[in-house]
Motif scaffolding. Sequence first.
Motif, PDB file in Angstrom:
ATOM      1  N   LEU A  42     -19.305  31.551  25.513  1.00 10.22           N
ATOM      2  CA  LEU A  42     -19.897  32.627  26.309  1.00 10.22           C
ATOM      3  C   LEU A  42     -19.386  32.596  27.743  1.00 10.22           C
ATOM      4  CD1 LEU A  42     -21.949  34.946  26.291  1.00 10.22           C
ATOM      5  CD2 LEU A  42     -23.639  33.295  27.070  1.00 10.22           C
ATOM      6  N   GLY A  43     -19.206  31.408  28.298  1.00  7.99           N
ATOM      7  CA  GLY A  43     -18.664  31.289  29.648  1.00  7.99           C
ATOM      8  C   GLY A  43     -17.248  31.813  29.739  1.00  7.99           C
ATOM      9  N   ASN A  46     -17.406  35.660  29.418  1.00  3.33           N
ATOM     10  CA  ASN A  46     -17.900  36.269  30.664  1.00  3.33           C
ATOM     11  C   ASN A  46     -16.877  36.146  31.782  1.00  3.33           C
ATOM     12  OD1 ASN A  46     -20.342  37.215  29.699  1.00  3.33           O
ATOM     13  ND2 ASN A  46     -21.476  35.399  30.299  1.00  3.33           N
ATOM     14  N   PHE A  47     -16.171  35.026  31.848  1.00  2.15           N
ATOM     15  CA  PHE A  47     -15.164  34.813  32.900  1.00  2.15           C
ATOM     16  C   PHE A  47     -13.995  35.776  32.745  1.00  2.15           C
ATOM     17  CE2 PHE A  47     -11.304  32.650  34.419  1.00  2.15           C
ATOM     18  CZ  PHE A  47     -11.628  32.532  35.762  1.00  2.15           C
ATOM     19  N   GLY A  49     -14.127  38.647  31.496  1.00  2.00           N
ATOM     20  CA  GLY A  49     -14.586  40.018  31.652  1.00  2.00           C
ATOM     21  C   GLY A  49     -14.699  40.776  30.345  1.00  2.00           C
ATOM     22  N   THR A  51     -17.123  40.380  28.082  1.00  2.00           N
ATOM     23  CA  THR A  51     -18.536  40.739  27.972  1.00  2.00           C
ATOM     24  C   THR A  51     -19.233  40.345  29.257  1.00  2.00           C
ATOM     25  OG1 THR A  51     -19.165  38.599  27.067  1.00  2.00           O
ATOM     26  CG2 THR A  51     -18.598  40.313  25.479  1.00  2.00           C
ATOM     27  N   HIS A  52     -20.426  40.849  29.410  1.00  2.00           N
ATOM     28  CA  HIS A  52     -21.290  40.400  30.498  1.00  2.00           C
ATOM     29  C   HIS A  52     -22.675  40.184  29.909  1.00  2.00           C
ATOM     30  CE1 HIS A  52     -22.933  39.692  34.382  1.00  2.00           C
ATOM     31  NE2 HIS A  52     -23.839  40.637  34.197  1.00  2.00           N
ATOM     32  N   ILE A  53     -22.894  38.983  29.421  1.00  2.00           N
ATOM     33  CA  ILE A  53     -24.175  38.628  28.809  1.00  2.00           C
ATOM     34  C   ILE A  53     -24.857  37.639  29.739  1.00  2.00           C
ATOM     35  CG2 ILE A  53     -25.287  37.566  26.821  1.00  2.00           C
ATOM     36  CD1 ILE A  53     -22.881  38.479  25.165  1.00  2.00           C
ATOM     37  N   PRO A  54     -26.014  37.992  30.288  1.00  3.97           N
ATOM     38  CA  PRO A  54     -26.710  37.053  31.176  1.00  3.97           C
ATOM     39  C   PRO A  54     -27.270  35.882  30.378  1.00  3.97           C
ATOM     40  CG  PRO A  54     -28.078  38.967  30.769  1.00  3.97           C
ATOM     41  CD  PRO A  54     -26.745  39.251  30.136  1.00  3.97           C
ATOM     42  N   ASN A  59     -31.530  34.173  25.212  1.00  2.00           N
ATOM     43  CA  ASN A  59     -30.114  34.084  24.857  1.00  2.00           C
ATOM     44  C   ASN A  59     -29.695  32.643  24.611  1.00  2.00           C
ATOM     45  OD1 ASN A  59     -29.931  36.820  25.089  1.00  2.00           O
ATOM     46  ND2 ASN A  59     -28.925  36.786  27.072  1.00  2.00           N
ATOM     47  N   ILE A  75     -23.115  39.379  21.411  1.00  2.00           N
ATOM     48  CA  ILE A  75     -22.109  40.380  21.763  1.00  2.00           C
ATOM     49  C   ILE A  75     -22.412  41.694  21.047  1.00  2.00           C
ATOM     50  CG2 ILE A  75     -19.660  41.003  21.496  1.00  2.00           C
ATOM     51  CD1 ILE A  75     -19.028  38.028  21.934  1.00  2.00           C
ATOM     52  N   SER A  78     -25.336  43.319  22.695  1.00  2.00           N
ATOM     53  CA  SER A  78     -25.033  43.886  24.017  1.00  2.00           C
ATOM     54  C   SER A  78     -24.268  45.204  23.915  1.00  2.00           C
ATOM     55  CB  SER A  78     -24.244  42.890  24.863  1.00  2.00           C
ATOM     56  OG  SER A  78     -22.929  42.761  24.377  1.00  2.00           O
TER      57      SER A  78
END
Length: 80
Positions: A42-43, A46-47, A49, A51-54, A59, A75, A78
Amino acid sequence: MKMLELLILLILLVAVGYIVIKLTLAVLRWLAVNAITGLLLLGVLNFLGITHIPLNLVNFLIIAVGGVVGVFILILLSLI
């Protein structure tokens, strides 16, 4: 006779306690491995770009139980 029964009970209690602790540690190890791999994936996503999952408690629990599959479930959720 009473002492023998007490000794057998004590041995059985120790055996059951050992099995319970061993299984608990196995489950905790499995959850830790799933959580670490899922959080790394996930990191990275997100890094980059993609996905953007908080990262919140819900979660994190989905990732801890599902691992990589849990990340893909997040994913898909989202995108909805």
